[in-house]
Design a protein around this motif. Structure first.
Motif, PDB file in Angstrom:
ATOM      1  N   GLY A 161       0.860  -1.182   0.000  1.00  0.00           N
ATOM      2  CA  GLY A 161       0.000   0.000   0.000  1.00  0.00           C
ATOM      3  C   GLY A 161       0.890   1.224   0.000  1.00  0.00           C
ATOM      4  O   GLY A 161       2.043   1.173  -0.444  1.00  0.00           O
ATOM      5  N   ILE A 207       3.534   3.821   0.757  1.00  0.00           N
ATOM      6  CA  ILE A 207       4.844   3.697   1.418  1.00  0.00           C
ATOM      7  C   ILE A 207       5.410   5.105   1.622  1.00  0.00           C
ATOM      8  O   ILE A 207       4.974   6.051   0.963  1.00  0.00           O
ATOM      9  N   THR A 242       6.831  16.207  -2.132  1.00  0.00           N
ATOM     10  CA  THR A 242       5.647  15.347  -2.143  1.00  0.00           C
ATOM     11  C   THR A 242       4.436  16.093  -2.713  1.00  0.00           C
ATOM     12  O   THR A 242       3.644  15.542  -3.471  1.00  0.00           O
TER      13      THR A 242
HETATM   14  C1  H4B Z   1       5.586  10.919  -2.572  1.00  0.00           C
HETATM   15  C2  H4B Z   1       4.214  10.944  -2.070  1.00  0.00           C
HETATM   16  O1  H4B Z   1       4.143  10.728  -0.672  1.00  0.00           O
HETATM   17  C3  H4B Z   1       3.330  10.030  -2.857  1.00  0.00           C
HETATM   18  O2  H4B Z   1       1.978  10.256  -2.545  1.00  0.00           O
HETATM   19  C4  H4B Z   1       3.730   8.595  -2.841  1.00  0.00           C
HETATM   20  C5  H4B Z   1       4.022   7.993  -1.508  1.00  0.00           C
HETATM   21  N1  H4B Z   1       3.865   6.589  -1.450  1.00  0.00           N
HETATM   22  C6  H4B Z   1       3.121   5.912  -2.342  1.00  0.00           C
HETATM   23  N2  H4B Z   1       2.939   4.597  -2.176  1.00  0.00           N
HETATM   24  C7  H4B Z   1       2.190   3.932  -3.028  1.00  0.00           C
HETATM   25  N3  H4B Z   1       1.998   2.617  -2.847  1.00  0.00           N
HETATM   26  N4  H4B Z   1       1.608   4.514  -4.090  1.00  0.00           N
HETATM   27  C8  H4B Z   1       1.751   5.846  -4.295  1.00  0.00           C
HETATM   28  O3  H4B Z   1       1.200   6.384  -5.274  1.00  0.00           O
HETATM   29  C9  H4B Z   1       2.543   6.574  -3.412  1.00  0.00           C
HETATM   30  N5  H4B Z   1       2.746   7.888  -3.576  1.00  0.00           N
END
Ligand code: H4B
Ligand code: PHE
Ligand code: FE2
Length: 277
Positions: free
Chosen positions: A99, A101, A175
């Motif tokens: 999910g 990360i 982010t």
């Molecule tokens: C970089 C930012 O936090 C971003 O939303 C990342 C973080 N971790 C993620 N993790 C998953 N599995 N899928 C995602 O799209 C994201 N996006």
């Protein structure tokens, strides 16, 4: 890496996220474990059918070209088989994760041409929208464009730049940039009405239509520093969508940005209120 898997697992459980982080490797990957039920396969096909009808009309061609290249959405993807295909096309592969990360390992995967894809699927009650990334979002939303060489290179550069910005203390800011471009960006296309570009739009039946077509959706011209200052919420429709003039404009803004200056000016300041942009 700033956060251990065990700490993150506790945090996610406390927030009610659905993934099983207890089986993660240090880089947050897991085995895909291809054992989906016939009901899950049916949900997958329903999602693809419904969403493909919308994206045909509302998605930017850079995404649709990717879908044409990737093909085959008639069953839940086998990550190994897709990776083999991607490796030949652009040198990317996909890796399974439980999910959401943390940002640092996420961008480290991108910098190494690995795209993290969640290994579980939303339920039938969540066909329209889900509050956390699932396999449909990660795969249907992000993976098609990775078949396109210019986009594939851009995403790797994104990961590399992000690591630099994180080292400057700008993890929140980088982010947000990812959020408002790769996830929720809109993009202009010559001779066409405004199109969706971001993966968070591609995977949501209701938000895709809202963002592109609703008169209530707030559209704001893309400006890199503004984006990096603008807060967001992951579990609601976005209060504003940034409009990118073109893919090249995004890449140029990214390449020429003075990230150290931006982080220096804005670090520690409260997030911009979307109503004000
Ligand atoms: C970089 C930012 O936090 C971003 O939303 C990342 C973080 N971790 C993620 N993790 C998953 N599995 N899928 C995602 O799209 C994201 N996006
Ligand atoms: N809301 C998206 C999923 C998503 C959640 C959180 C971050 C990014 C994407 C969907 O319905 O598909
Ligand atoms: Fe995403």
């Amino acid at each position: 890496m700033t956060m251990s898997v065990a700490d993150y697992a506790r945090e996610c459980a406390a927030q009610g996220l659905r993934g099983d982080y207890s089986v993660c490797r240090a880089d947050f990957t897991v085995a895909q474990g291809y054992d989906y039920s016939t009901d899950e396969q049916a949900v997958w096909r329903t999602l693809c059918d419904r969403q493909t009808k919308l994206t045909r009309k509302l998605a930017h061609h850079s995404y649709l070209d990717g879908v044409a290249e990737l093909g085959l959405l008639d069953q839940i993807p086998d990550f190994g088989a897709v990776s083999e295909k991607l490796r030949k096309l652009t040198g990317w592969e996909i890796v399974a994760v439980p999910g959401l990360i943390p940002a640092a390992p996420f961008f480290d995967h991108l910098a190494h041409r690995r795209f993290p894809v969640t290994n579980w699927l939303r339920t039938r009650q969540e066909l329209d929208y889900i509050v956390e990334p699932d396999m449909f979002h990660d795969f249907f939303g992000h993976v098609p464009a990775l078949t396109q060489p210019v986009f594939a290179d851009f995403m790797q550069m994104y990961g590399e730049k992000a690591e630099d910005v994180i080292a400057l203390g700008g993890d929140e800011m980088i982010t947000r940039l990812y959020w408002y471009t790769a996830e929720y960006g809109l993009m202009q296309e010559a001779g066409q009405p405004l199109k969706a570009f971001g993966a968070g739009l591609m995977s949501s039946f209701t938000e895709l239509q809202f963002a592109v077509e609703s008169r209530d959706a707030h559209h704001v011209a893309f400006d890199l520093e503004t984006v990096m200052r603008t807060g967001y919420e992951i579990d609601k429709f976005q209060r504003a969508y940034f409009v990118l003039p073109s893919f090249d404009a995004l890449r140029d803004a990214f390449q020429t940005a003075d990230m150290a200056g931006i982080v220096g000016r804005n670090k520690g300041k409260p997030a911009l209120d979307l109503a004000a942009v």
